[in-house]
Design an enzyme around this catalytic site. Structure first.
Site, PDB file in Angstrom:
ATOM      1  N   ASP A  45       0.651  -1.011  -0.082  1.00 49.73           N
ATOM      2  CA  ASP A  45       0.173  -0.074  -0.067  1.00 49.73           C
ATOM      3  C   ASP A  45       0.845   1.249   0.013  1.00 49.73           C
ATOM      4  O   ASP A  45       0.581   2.271  -0.641  1.00 49.73           O
ATOM      5  CB  ASP A  45      -0.860   0.059   1.307  1.00 49.73           C
ATOM      6  N   HIS A  50       2.735   6.312  -2.918  1.00 45.54           N
ATOM      7  CA  HIS A  50       4.014   7.052  -3.695  1.00 45.54           C
ATOM      8  C   HIS A  50       3.360   7.228  -5.144  1.00 45.54           C
ATOM      9  O   HIS A  50       3.525   8.466  -5.791  1.00 45.54           O
ATOM     10  CB  HIS A  50       5.084   6.158  -3.975  1.00 45.54           C
ATOM     11  N   ASN A 122      -5.068   8.617   2.138  1.00 42.50           N
ATOM     12  CA  ASN A 122      -5.416   7.855   3.376  1.00 42.50           C
ATOM     13  C   ASN A 122      -5.644   8.942   4.548  1.00 42.50           C
ATOM     14  O   ASN A 122      -6.776   8.814   5.099  1.00 42.50           O
ATOM     15  CB  ASN A 122      -4.143   6.885   3.943  1.00 42.50           C
ATOM     16  N   GLU A 123      -4.775   9.706   5.010  1.00 32.14           N
ATOM     17  CA  GLU A 123      -5.256  10.698   6.024  1.00 32.14           C
ATOM     18  C   GLU A 123      -4.082  11.544   6.297  1.00 32.14           C
ATOM     19  O   GLU A 123      -3.040  11.549   5.470  1.00 32.14           O
ATOM     20  CB  GLU A 123      -5.131  10.051   7.543  1.00 32.14           C
ATOM     21  N   ARG A 148      -6.801  19.660  23.317  1.00 34.19           N
ATOM     22  CA  ARG A 148      -5.560  19.440  24.064  1.00 34.19           C
ATOM     23  C   ARG A 148      -5.213  17.995  23.891  1.00 34.19           C
ATOM     24  O   ARG A 148      -5.840  17.193  24.429  1.00 34.19           O
ATOM     25  CB  ARG A 148      -5.469  20.094  25.594  1.00 34.19           C
ATOM     26  N   ASP A 150      -1.797  14.909  22.019  1.00 36.77           N
ATOM     27  CA  ASP A 150      -0.839  14.358  21.040  1.00 36.77           C
ATOM     28  C   ASP A 150      -0.876  14.952  19.756  1.00 36.77           C
ATOM     29  O   ASP A 150      -0.089  15.308  19.225  1.00 36.77           O
ATOM     30  CB  ASP A 150      -0.609  13.125  21.379  1.00 36.77           C
ATOM     31  N   ALA A 185      -4.776  10.682  22.135  1.00 43.47           N
ATOM     32  CA  ALA A 185      -4.420  10.864  23.490  1.00 43.47           C
ATOM     33  C   ALA A 185      -4.834  12.440  23.966  1.00 43.47           C
ATOM     34  O   ALA A 185      -3.831  13.136  24.482  1.00 43.47           O
ATOM     35  CB  ALA A 185      -2.805  10.674  23.718  1.00 43.47           C
ATOM     36  N   GLN A 225       5.686  14.117   5.308  1.00 44.69           N
ATOM     37  CA  GLN A 225       5.919  14.683   6.632  1.00 44.69           C
ATOM     38  C   GLN A 225       6.412  16.247   6.612  1.00 44.69           C
ATOM     39  O   GLN A 225       7.496  16.315   5.957  1.00 44.69           O
ATOM     40  CB  GLN A 225       6.635  13.795   7.802  1.00 44.69           C
TER      41      GLN A 225
END
EC number: 2.7.1.23
Length: 266
Positions: A45, A50, A122-123, A148, A150, A185, A225
């Site tokens: 995947d 890519h 995806n996300e 508030r 992570d 979180a 990223q």
């Protein structure tokens, strides 16, 4: 018909790429990297992700198909031993094109009128580089909560089985025009409160994140990223564009979920 192949670059994937390329050219198809009709992804995947971003500007004309050389994937669902059958089906054009929703990510900056716009298969996630993430969550222009924790994850229906699932989000059928907002979180006590549950937003809704303190954020878009500075807001919505897959056989989504997460023999 024009085709291109993207490999994960391990030995098995490269061997399958060479074999598929030779077969398809023998059938009279043309190897074309710049403007293919079909893109064959060989790997997993991640390899198909890519491929998707490589052809992000040609989504209305390119159809993707994936061969997995590792574990069964949600996008790469053909086995190496089925390569000859797949190549023959491509050459004979024995396939239908299905399309899935995508996520549009618009990052607006404090000192610029030009946003950075991305598409996610995806996300997309948002995290603070070194402190707790504090973000106001705005739904359709109305303040919903102050988060508030992570970080936050916004996923597509087809991406709901990836990072979103690991965060406790719902699995959504990819035929639905929707996006999903899932917490990482969150801090919940007598002072700070969030809804504490994933939110599924229909296609005509929009989610906006506005910084409360620090303006710099780590933003992911699928495997990309990126550090964004001086962020004014981040807007998420179902994109106008859709991703197209070449489907050669019936492989129901819920069977794919079962085979990936429940069937211990696979």
């Amino acid at each position: 018909m024009k085709f291109f192949i993207i490999s994960r670059s391990d030995d098995l994937s490269n061997d399958l790429m060479a074999t598929a390329k030779a077969y398809l050219e023998d059938f009279g198809m043309t190897w074309e990297e710049d403007s293919p009709d079909v893109v064959l992804s060989i790997g997993g995947d991640g390899t198909l992700l890519h491929a998707f971003h490589k052809y992000r500007e040609q989504l209305s004309t390119v159809a993707f198909v994936g061969v997995h050389t590792g574990h069964l994937g949600f996008y790469a669902d053909w086995k190496p031993i089925e390569l000859e059958k797949l190549v023959l089906s491509i050459a004979k054009k024995e396939y239908q094109v299905i399309d899935y929703p995508l996520l549009e990510v618009s990052i607006n900056y404090q000192n610029s009128n030009e946003p950075s716009v991305y598409l996610a298969l995806n996300e997309s996630t948002v995290k603070s580089p070194d402190v707790t993430l504090v973000m106001d969550v705005i739904l359709n222009g109305d303040h919903f909560e102050r988060f508030r924790g992570d970080g936050l994850c916004v996923s597509t229906p087809s991406g709901s089985t990836a990072y979103n699932k690991a965060l406790g989000g719902a699995i959504i059928h990819p035929s639905l025009q929707a996006i999903q907002l899932t917490e990482m979180a969150s801090i919940n006590n007598r002072v700070f409160r969030t809804v504490g549950s994933p939110l599924v937003l229909p296609g005509h809704h929009q989610c906006t994140l506005k910084p409360v303190k620090a303006p710099d954020f780590m933003v992911t878009v699928d495997h990309l990223q990126l550090l964004h500075k001086d962020v004014k807001s981040i807007e998420y919505k179902v994109a106008k564009e859709r991703v197209r897959f070449a489907r050669f056989r019936s492989f129901p989504f819920w069977k794919r979920v079962h085979d990936s997460f429940i069937d211990s023999e696979r």
